[in-house]
Design a protein around this motif. Structure first.
Motif, PDB file in Angstrom:
ATOM      1  N   LEU A  93      34.701  41.387  50.129  1.00  0.00           N
ATOM      2  CA  LEU A  93      33.314  40.987  49.918  1.00  0.00           C
ATOM      3  C   LEU A  93      33.266  39.482  49.687  1.00  0.00           C
ATOM      4  O   LEU A  93      34.176  38.902  49.108  1.00  0.00           O
ATOM      5  N   VAL A  94      32.179  38.842  50.158  1.00  0.00           N
ATOM      6  CA  VAL A  94      31.904  37.440  49.879  1.00  0.00           C
ATOM      7  C   VAL A  94      30.571  37.363  49.169  1.00  0.00           C
ATOM      8  O   VAL A  94      29.564  37.887  49.657  1.00  0.00           O
ATOM      9  N   VAL A  95      30.579  36.720  47.986  1.00  0.00           N
ATOM     10  CA  VAL A  95      29.358  36.544  47.198  1.00  0.00           C
ATOM     11  C   VAL A  95      28.907  35.098  47.360  1.00  0.00           C
ATOM     12  O   VAL A  95      29.714  34.169  47.191  1.00  0.00           O
ATOM     13  N   MET A  96      27.586  34.897  47.665  1.00  0.00           N
ATOM     14  CA  MET A  96      27.085  33.542  47.910  1.00  0.00           C
ATOM     15  C   MET A  96      25.870  33.236  47.052  1.00  0.00           C
ATOM     16  O   MET A  96      25.265  34.121  46.452  1.00  0.00           O
ATOM     17  N   ASN A  97      25.483  31.945  47.117  1.00  0.00           N
ATOM     18  CA  ASN A  97      24.403  31.456  46.239  1.00  0.00           C
ATOM     19  C   ASN A  97      23.383  30.513  46.899  1.00  0.00           C
ATOM     20  O   ASN A  97      23.316  29.365  46.460  1.00  0.00           O
ATOM     21  N   PRO A  98      22.632  30.798  47.831  1.00  0.00           N
ATOM     22  CA  PRO A  98      23.082  31.455  49.054  1.00  0.00           C
ATOM     23  C   PRO A  98      23.812  30.494  49.974  1.00  0.00           C
ATOM     24  O   PRO A  98      24.443  30.890  50.932  1.00  0.00           O
ATOM     25  N   THR A  99      23.721  29.156  49.641  1.00  0.00           N
ATOM     26  CA  THR A  99      24.402  28.173  50.496  1.00  0.00           C
ATOM     27  C   THR A  99      25.330  27.243  49.718  1.00  0.00           C
ATOM     28  O   THR A  99      26.200  26.614  50.316  1.00  0.00           O
ATOM     29  N   HIS A 100      25.132  27.131  48.398  1.00  0.00           N
ATOM     30  CA  HIS A 100      25.905  26.153  47.646  1.00  0.00           C
ATOM     31  C   HIS A 100      27.283  26.662  47.230  1.00  0.00           C
ATOM     32  O   HIS A 100      28.237  25.894  47.153  1.00  0.00           O
ATOM     33  N   TYR A 101      27.387  27.949  46.922  1.00  0.00           N
ATOM     34  CA  TYR A 101      28.663  28.496  46.447  1.00  0.00           C
ATOM     35  C   TYR A 101      28.990  29.764  47.226  1.00  0.00           C
ATOM     36  O   TYR A 101      28.089  30.529  47.593  1.00  0.00           O
ATOM     37  N   ALA A 102      30.304  29.967  47.440  1.00  0.00           N
ATOM     38  CA  ALA A 102      30.770  31.195  48.077  1.00  0.00           C
ATOM     39  C   ALA A 102      32.103  31.577  47.454  1.00  0.00           C
ATOM     40  O   ALA A 102      32.979  30.729  47.276  1.00  0.00           O
ATOM     41  N   VAL A 103      32.225  32.881  47.131  1.00  0.00           N
ATOM     42  CA  VAL A 103      33.447  33.388  46.512  1.00  0.00           C
ATOM     43  C   VAL A 103      33.855  34.661  47.243  1.00  0.00           C
ATOM     44  O   VAL A 103      33.045  35.593  47.355  1.00  0.00           O
ATOM     45  N   ALA A 104      35.113  34.680  47.740  1.00  0.00           N
ATOM     46  CA  ALA A 104      35.621  35.857  48.445  1.00  0.00           C
ATOM     47  C   ALA A 104      36.452  36.689  47.473  1.00  0.00           C
ATOM     48  O   ALA A 104      37.347  36.163  46.805  1.00  0.00           O
ATOM     49  N   LEU A 105      36.131  38.002  47.387  1.00  0.00           N
ATOM     50  CA  LEU A 105      36.792  38.910  46.455  1.00  0.00           C
ATOM     51  C   LEU A 105      37.615  39.942  47.204  1.00  0.00           C
ATOM     52  O   LEU A 105      37.238  40.385  48.306  1.00  0.00           O
ATOM     53  N   GLN A 106      38.701  40.346  46.581  1.00  0.00           N
ATOM     54  CA  GLN A 106      39.565  41.399  47.126  1.00  0.00           C
ATOM     55  C   GLN A 106      39.955  42.325  45.994  1.00  0.00           C
ATOM     56  O   GLN A 106      40.239  41.870  44.883  1.00  0.00           O
ATOM     57  N   TYR A 107      39.960  43.652  46.308  1.00  0.00           N
ATOM     58  CA  TYR A 107      40.339  44.604  45.273  1.00  0.00           C
ATOM     59  C   TYR A 107      41.040  45.785  45.892  1.00  0.00           C
ATOM     60  O   TYR A 107      40.578  46.375  46.871  1.00  0.00           O
ATOM     61  N   ASP A 108      42.191  46.117  45.310  1.00  0.00           N
ATOM     62  CA  ASP A 108      42.953  47.295  45.716  1.00  0.00           C
ATOM     63  C   ASP A 108      43.336  48.023  44.438  1.00  0.00           C
ATOM     64  O   ASP A 108      44.166  47.538  43.663  1.00  0.00           O
ATOM     65  N   ASP A 109      42.713  49.169  44.198  1.00  0.00           N
ATOM     66  CA  ASP A 109      42.936  49.868  42.933  1.00  0.00           C
ATOM     67  C   ASP A 109      44.374  50.354  42.773  1.00  0.00           C
ATOM     68  O   ASP A 109      44.818  50.664  41.663  1.00  0.00           O
ATOM     69  N   ALA A 110      45.149  50.381  43.861  1.00  0.00           N
ATOM     70  CA  ALA A 110      46.534  50.838  43.770  1.00  0.00           C
ATOM     71  C   ALA A 110      47.478  49.730  43.299  1.00  0.00           C
ATOM     72  O   ALA A 110      48.521  50.007  42.699  1.00  0.00           O
ATOM     73  N   THR A 111      47.145  48.483  43.568  1.00  0.00           N
ATOM     74  CA  THR A 111      48.051  47.368  43.252  1.00  0.00           C
ATOM     75  C   THR A 111      47.450  46.327  42.311  1.00  0.00           C
ATOM     76  O   THR A 111      48.179  45.465  41.815  1.00  0.00           O
ATOM     77  N   MET A 112      46.149  46.418  42.040  1.00  0.00           N
ATOM     78  CA  MET A 112      45.490  45.391  41.229  1.00  0.00           C
ATOM     79  C   MET A 112      44.859  46.003  39.995  1.00  0.00           C
ATOM     80  O   MET A 112      44.290  47.101  40.069  1.00  0.00           O
ATOM     81  N   ASN A 113      44.939  45.289  38.905  1.00  0.00           N
ATOM     82  CA  ASN A 113      44.263  45.728  37.690  1.00  0.00           C
ATOM     83  C   ASN A 113      42.777  45.387  37.708  1.00  0.00           C
ATOM     84  O   ASN A 113      41.977  46.053  37.043  1.00  0.00           O
ATOM     85  N   ALA A 114      42.422  44.367  38.437  1.00  0.00           N
ATOM     86  CA  ALA A 114      41.028  43.926  38.515  1.00  0.00           C
ATOM     87  C   ALA A 114      40.851  43.180  39.825  1.00  0.00           C
ATOM     88  O   ALA A 114      41.828  42.721  40.441  1.00  0.00           O
ATOM     89  N   PRO A 115      39.603  43.041  40.309  1.00  0.00           N
ATOM     90  CA  PRO A 115      39.360  42.269  41.532  1.00  0.00           C
ATOM     91  C   PRO A 115      39.871  40.844  41.390  1.00  0.00           C
ATOM     92  O   PRO A 115      39.831  40.250  40.304  1.00  0.00           O
ATOM     93  N   ARG A 116      40.317  40.276  42.494  1.00  0.00           N
ATOM     94  CA  ARG A 116      40.862  38.928  42.507  1.00  0.00           C
ATOM     95  C   ARG A 116      40.037  38.037  43.425  1.00  0.00           C
ATOM     96  O   ARG A 116      39.474  38.498  44.421  1.00  0.00           O
ATOM     97  N   VAL A 117      40.004  36.745  43.077  1.00  0.00           N
ATOM     98  CA  VAL A 117      39.348  35.745  43.916  1.00  0.00           C
ATOM     99  C   VAL A 117      40.402  35.177  44.854  1.00  0.00           C
ATOM    100  O   VAL A 117      41.387  34.590  44.411  1.00  0.00           O
ATOM    101  N   ILE A 118      40.211  35.351  46.154  1.00  0.00           N
ATOM    102  CA  ILE A 118      41.201  34.858  47.109  1.00  0.00           C
ATOM    103  C   ILE A 118      40.721  33.606  47.833  1.00  0.00           C
ATOM    104  O   ILE A 118      41.499  32.950  48.529  1.00  0.00           O
ATOM    105  N   ALA A 119      39.436  33.276  47.683  1.00  0.00           N
ATOM    106  CA  ALA A 119      38.909  32.041  48.266  1.00  0.00           C
ATOM    107  C   ALA A 119      37.591  31.706  47.586  1.00  0.00           C
ATOM    108  O   ALA A 119      36.838  32.608  47.196  1.00  0.00           O
ATOM    109  N   LYS A 120      37.331  30.404  47.459  1.00  0.00           N
ATOM    110  CA  LYS A 120      36.046  29.973  46.928  1.00  0.00           C
ATOM    111  C   LYS A 120      35.799  28.534  47.351  1.00  0.00           C
ATOM    112  O   LYS A 120      36.733  27.796  47.700  1.00  0.00           O
ATOM    113  N   GLY A 121      34.539  28.143  47.338  1.00  0.00           N
ATOM    114  CA  GLY A 121      34.207  26.781  47.735  1.00  0.00           C
ATOM    115  C   GLY A 121      32.723  26.529  47.546  1.00  0.00           C
ATOM    116  O   GLY A 121      31.937  27.445  47.265  1.00  0.00           O
ATOM    117  N   SER A 122      32.358  25.260  47.678  1.00  0.00           N
ATOM    118  CA  SER A 122      30.960  24.866  47.544  1.00  0.00           C
ATOM    119  C   SER A 122      30.537  24.076  48.763  1.00  0.00           C
ATOM    120  O   SER A 122      31.375  23.492  49.470  1.00  0.00           O
TER     121      SER A 122
END
Length: 385
Positions: free
Chosen positions: A264-293
Motif C-alpha cells: 500500500l502507498v499512503v499519500m497526502n495527496p501530493t506532498h508526502y508518500a509512504v509505501a508500506l509492506q506487511y507480512d504477518d508470517a515474518t513481520m511483527n508490524a508493518p514496515r516503511v520501505i519507501a517514503k518521500g516528499s
C-alpha cells in the motif's frame, strides 16, 4: 566577548590538553628533575667512591714509581697515563650513564615529556614587553619566586647550622693524622650532602603537585572556547543538519526501487508518500520501505500505479508516517490502529478484485493521534489550530 577577556573557569578538555602536549606545553617540575639527578648521582657516587679512591691510589702509586726500566722505555710513562685515564673513565662512566637513565625514567614516570619542536621555534610574540610583564606577575612566576625565596632561606639556615656546629672540629683536623682526617672529613661531607638532599626532597614533594595544579589553572577554558572547540571537533550543527538532510533525501530516492514490493502507498495527496509492506508470517508490524516528499512522492505514486499497488489518500496518516517512521523500520505503535484500518481496506479491495469478496463501500478515514501529525498545532488558549 573575546576568549581572552572572559572568565576561564572550566577545566581543559582532552582535545586542548592533547594540543598543548603536541606543542610541548606540559607540566614540569624542575625540582623533581634536580632530585633525580642529585640524589641518584650522590647515591651512585657513594657506591663507587671506594673503588674510585682505590683506583686513584693505585694509579698515583704507579706514577710515582721510577726505576731503570722506565729510563729504557720512555713510552711506558704514556702507557701508564693511558691506563690510569682508562681506569678512571671505567670507574665513573657508570655514574654518568645511571644519572642520565634515572633522569629520563623520572621524566617519563611523571609525564613531563613531549615530542615537539614548538618550544625551539622562534616566536616574536615573546619579545612583547606587555606579555613579558604579564608573565612576571603570573601565578606561575609568583610561585617560583616564593619557592626560591623559601628554598634560599632553608638552605642558608641548614648550611649555617652545619658549619657553625662543625667549625671547631674542622680546626682540629690539623692535629689528626692525614688518613684519619680524610675519613672524618668524608663523614662530615656525607652528612652535609644528606641534609641538603633532604631539603631538595621536601621541595620536590611540594613542587611536583603544585606544578600540576598551576598547569591545570593555565589550561582552563571559557565557555566560548569550549563551544568553539566543540564546533571544530564535531562540526557546525547547521552543517551537520544539512548533511543529515541530504543523507535522508538520498535514502528516500534510493528507496523508490522498493515500491514494487509494497502492499500500500499512503499519500497526502501530493506532498508526502509512504509505501508500506506487511507480512504477518515474518513481520511483527508493518514496515516503511519507501517514503518521500514533493517530487519523490510523485515518483513513488507513479511507480506504485505502474505496479498495480493501491494508493490511498490519507493526509494525516501520510504526514504522521513520514515524520515518525524511518525507511526499513517498523511503524510507530501509536499508528498500529490507523495502519490496520487501511490495510484491511486494501486486503478487502484486492479480494474483491479477484472475485473473492464484496467491494468495500468507501475508503476508510484512519484515526491518527493529532500529536503525531506535524501540521497539527495548539494555539495559546489550548484550542486545536
Amino acid at each position: 566577548m573575546s576568549a581572552s577577556s572572559e572568565d576561564k573557569t572550566l577545566p581543559a578538555t582532552a582535545q586542548r590538553l592533547k594540543k598543548a602536549r603536541s606543542e610541548g606545553n606540559i607540566p614540569r617540575s624542575k625540582d623533581l628533575s634536580n632530585l633525580s639527578i642529585l640524589g641518584g648521582g650522590a647515591a651512585v657516587l657513594m657506591l663507587l667512591m671506594p673503588r674510585g679512591f682505590e683506583a686513584m691510589r693505585s694509579g698515583l702509586a704507579q706514577q710515582l714509581k721510577f726505576n731503570h726500566a722506565s729510563l729504557e722505555r720512555p713510552e711506558a710513562v704514556i702507557e701508564t697515563l693511558i691506563g690510569v685515564a682508562s681506569n678512571g673513565l671505567l670507574t665513573y662512566l657508570p655514574l654518568g650513564i645511571f644519572v642520565i637513565a634515572l633522569a629520563v625514567a623520572v621524566t617519563f614516570a611523571s609525564g613531563s615529556w613531549a615530542v615537539s619542536t614548538k618550544p625551539i621555534t622562534p616566536d616574536l610574540s615573546h619579545l612583547s614587553p606587555l606579555k613579558g610583564i604579564g608573565r612576571m606577575f603570573s601565578k606561575q612566576q609568583l610561585f617560583e619566586t616564593a619557592k626560591l625565596s623559601v628554598l634560599t632561606v632553608i638552605v642558608g639556615a641548614v648550611g649555617w647550622h652545619f658549619l657553625s656546629s662543625h667549625l671547631a672540629p674542622f680546626a682540629s683536623l690539623l692535629m689528626i693524622p692525614l688518613e684519619g682526617a680524610l675519613g672524618q672529613l668524608g663523614q662530615w661531607m656525607t652528612m652535609g650532602v644528606a641534609t641538603l638532599m633532604a631539603v631538595v626532597v621536601l621541595v620536590a614533594l611540594v613542587d611536583f603537585p603544585m606544578q600540576k595544579f598551576l598547569y591545570a589553572e593555565r589550561m582552563k577554558m571559557g565557555k566560548q572556547e569550549v563551544k568553539q572547540e566543540h564546533k571544530q571537533s564535531e562540526g557546525d550543527p547547521q552543517m551537520k543538519g544539512r548533511r543529515r538532510q541530504r543523507q535522508r533525501e538520498l535514502a528516500q530516492r534510493m528507496s523508490i526501487t522498493a515500491v514494487p514490493r509494497a502492499d500500500l502507498v499512503v499519500m497526502n495527496p501530493t506532498h508526502y508518500a509512504v509505501a508500506l509492506q506487511y507480512d504477518d508470517a515474518t513481520m511483527n508490524a508493518p514496515r516503511v520501505i519507501a517514503k518521500g516528499s514533493d517530487l519523490i512522492a510523485m515518483k513513488i505514486r507513479d511507480v506504485a500505479k505502474a505496479n498495480a499497488i493501491p494508493v490511498l489518500q490519507a493526509p494525516m496518516l501520510a504526514r504522521a508516517l513520514y515524520a515518525h517512521a524511518e525507511i526499513d523500520g517498523e511503524i510507530p505503535s501509536a499508528l498500529y490502529t490507523a495502519v490496520a484500518q487501511v490495510l484491511a481496506y486494501v486486503y478487502q479491495l484486492k479480494a474483491a478484485m479477484r472475485g473473492k469478496g464484496a467491494m468495500p463501500r468507501y475508503a476508510p478515514s484512519p484515526e491518527v493521534p493529532k500529536e503525531l501529525d506535524p501540521h497539527w498545532k495548539k494555539s495559546q488558549n489550548g484550542v486545536d489550530a
